[in-house]
Design a protein around this motif. Structure first.
Motif, PDB file in Angstrom:
ATOM      1  N   VAL A 174       0.839  -1.207   0.000  1.00 62.49           N
ATOM      2  CA  VAL A 174       0.000   0.000   0.000  1.00 62.49           C
ATOM      3  C   VAL A 174       0.871   1.252   0.000  1.00 62.49           C
ATOM      4  O   VAL A 174       0.616   2.209  -0.741  1.00 62.49           O
ATOM      5  N   ALA A 175       1.909   1.254   0.831  1.00 64.33           N
ATOM      6  CA  ALA A 175       2.788   2.419   0.920  1.00 64.33           C
ATOM      7  C   ALA A 175       3.541   2.653  -0.392  1.00 64.33           C
ATOM      8  O   ALA A 175       3.677   3.797  -0.856  1.00 64.33           O
ATOM      9  N   ALA A 176       4.031   1.582  -1.006  1.00 60.41           N
ATOM     10  CA  ALA A 176       4.757   1.712  -2.270  1.00 60.41           C
ATOM     11  C   ALA A 176       3.839   2.234  -3.374  1.00 60.41           C
ATOM     12  O   ALA A 176       4.229   3.103  -4.173  1.00 60.41           O
ATOM     13  N   GLU A 177       2.635   1.700  -3.432  1.00 63.19           N
ATOM     14  CA  GLU A 177       1.686   2.159  -4.439  1.00 63.19           C
ATOM     15  C   GLU A 177       1.333   3.628  -4.235  1.00 63.19           C
ATOM     16  O   GLU A 177       1.154   4.374  -5.204  1.00 63.19           O
ATOM     17  N   PHE A 178       1.249   4.051  -2.975  1.00 60.71           N
ATOM     18  CA  PHE A 178       0.960   5.458  -2.691  1.00 60.71           C
ATOM     19  C   PHE A 178       2.071   6.354  -3.245  1.00 60.71           C
ATOM     20  O   PHE A 178       1.797   7.377  -3.886  1.00 60.71           O
ATOM     21  N   ILE A 179       3.315   5.965  -3.017  1.00 61.88           N
ATOM     22  CA  ILE A 179       4.434   6.760  -3.524  1.00 61.88           C
ATOM     23  C   ILE A 179       4.417   6.802  -5.048  1.00 61.88           C
ATOM     24  O   ILE A 179       4.574   7.863  -5.660  1.00 61.88           O
ATOM     25  N   LEU A 180       4.204   5.664  -5.682  1.00 57.89           N
ATOM     26  CA  LEU A 180       4.207   5.609  -7.146  1.00 57.89           C
ATOM     27  C   LEU A 180       3.036   6.374  -7.753  1.00 57.89           C
ATOM     28  O   LEU A 180       3.133   6.866  -8.874  1.00 57.89           O
ATOM     29  N   ASN A 181       1.959   6.485  -7.001  1.00 56.84           N
ATOM     30  CA  ASN A 181       0.778   7.188  -7.514  1.00 56.84           C
ATOM     31  C   ASN A 181       0.771   8.678  -7.182  1.00 56.84           C
ATOM     32  O   ASN A 181       0.083   9.451  -7.862  1.00 56.84           O
ATOM     33  N   ASN A 182       1.532   9.075  -6.152  1.00 59.84           N
ATOM     34  CA  ASN A 182       1.424  10.454  -5.670  1.00 59.84           C
ATOM     35  C   ASN A 182       2.737  11.236  -5.626  1.00 59.84           C
ATOM     36  O   ASN A 182       2.698  12.460  -5.505  1.00 59.84           O
TER      37      ASN A 182
END
Length: 281
Positions: free
Chosen positions: A53-61
């Motif tokens: 979840v944290a990695a996806e947040f960084i890649l998305n934001n």
């Protein structure tokens, strides 16, 4: 209780101290890698899910329009172009996530960020990367972060990333760059080893080699879980039924097979972890 209430009432009239609640890419990336690694050691999938979840947040934001990274996120806004440690730790975290779920999209993101570093942080006169990007704020001087401290130096982490990605993608451009960085810092390791602890890990990998462990078959999770019970620091793990990675090409099998390779030379496949460990130990 009445006295506490009066004190609280008086305190509420004062200006509250500032709250440092920003989110830094590098620090979050270190936590992502920790969660990914521990999820395997302790067989606790919830840690992996949180890391994902944290990695996806960084890649998305926190990805810039040109494919780089922002360093800071606060109040729903990403700011400040990323520094080398943001890239180094994020690439390391993405590699760690791949080794948990074998989703090659993580490696693709890691490769993309690595290519960005090679293009925007390189020093034409030095094997090390600059700490700041060439397309960031113009500075009087751009420094190199080389010595490891409580947090490993961004260049030492980047060198390990390049070595691993060189193995994953069979790309000598990455591997040669990692070796050149290590060679550059080697005299300083001999003189002051305690300040180059993460570089020493890279040195051990160069001397003893990195075991490339490929697990193939229709049901590989059991073998992967068993492998996680053993501490093998100098390894990368690959797997999956459908893969574009060079090491997994022509290694398809319905039954579980484990290949142990070093320097592009693979042992004959074995069907269980106990047999595979004989090639490592």
């Amino acid at each position: 209780a009445l006295a506490k209430a009066k004190l609280l009432d008086e305190r509420s009239k004062r200006v509250r101290p500032g709250l440092d609640d920003k989110c830094l890419t590098a620090w979050n990336a270190m936590m992502i890698k920790a969660l990914a690694d521990v999820s395997q050691v302790l067989d606790y999938p919830e840690y992996y899910e949180r890391a994902k979840v944290a990695a996806e947040f960084i890649l998305n934001n926190l990805v810039t329009p040109d494919g780089g990274l922002y360093r800071n996120y606060k109040n729903s806004k990403a700011t400040i172009p990323g520094f080398l440690d943001d890239y180094a730790f994020m690439i390391e975290a993405l590699i760690a996530l791949y080794e948990v779920d074998f989703n090659e999209e993580w490696l693709a993101e890691a490769q993309s960020l690595t290519n960005y570093v090679l293009a925007n942080f390189k020093d034409e006169e030095n094997d090390m990367f600059f700490y700041t990007s060439s397309n960031g704020e113009e500075l009087i001087a751009r420094k190199h972060e080389v010595m490891d401290n409580v947090i490993p130096a961004s260049n030492s982490v980047m060198a390990q990333n390049l070595q691993k990605l060189g193995l994953f993608y069979d790309d000598e451009t990455y591997s040669d760059k990692a070796s050149a960085m290590l060679k550059s810092v080697l005299p300083r390791i001999k003189a002051y080893g305690s300040a180059y602890s993460n570089w020493c890990i890279q040195l051990l990998n160069e001397v003893y080699g990195v075991h490339e462990i490929a697990i193939v078959g229709n049901d590989i999770q059991e073998a992967k879980d068993e492998l996680n019970n053993y501490f093998i620091p100098n390894k990368i793990v690959l797997g999956g039924a459908k893969s574009e990675l060079p090491l997994l090409q022509n290694k398809k099998s319905q039954e579980t097979k484990i290949y142990v390779c070093v320097n592009k030379t693979c042992q004959l496949p074995v069907s269980n972890v106990a047999e595979a460990l004989k090639f490592i130990n």
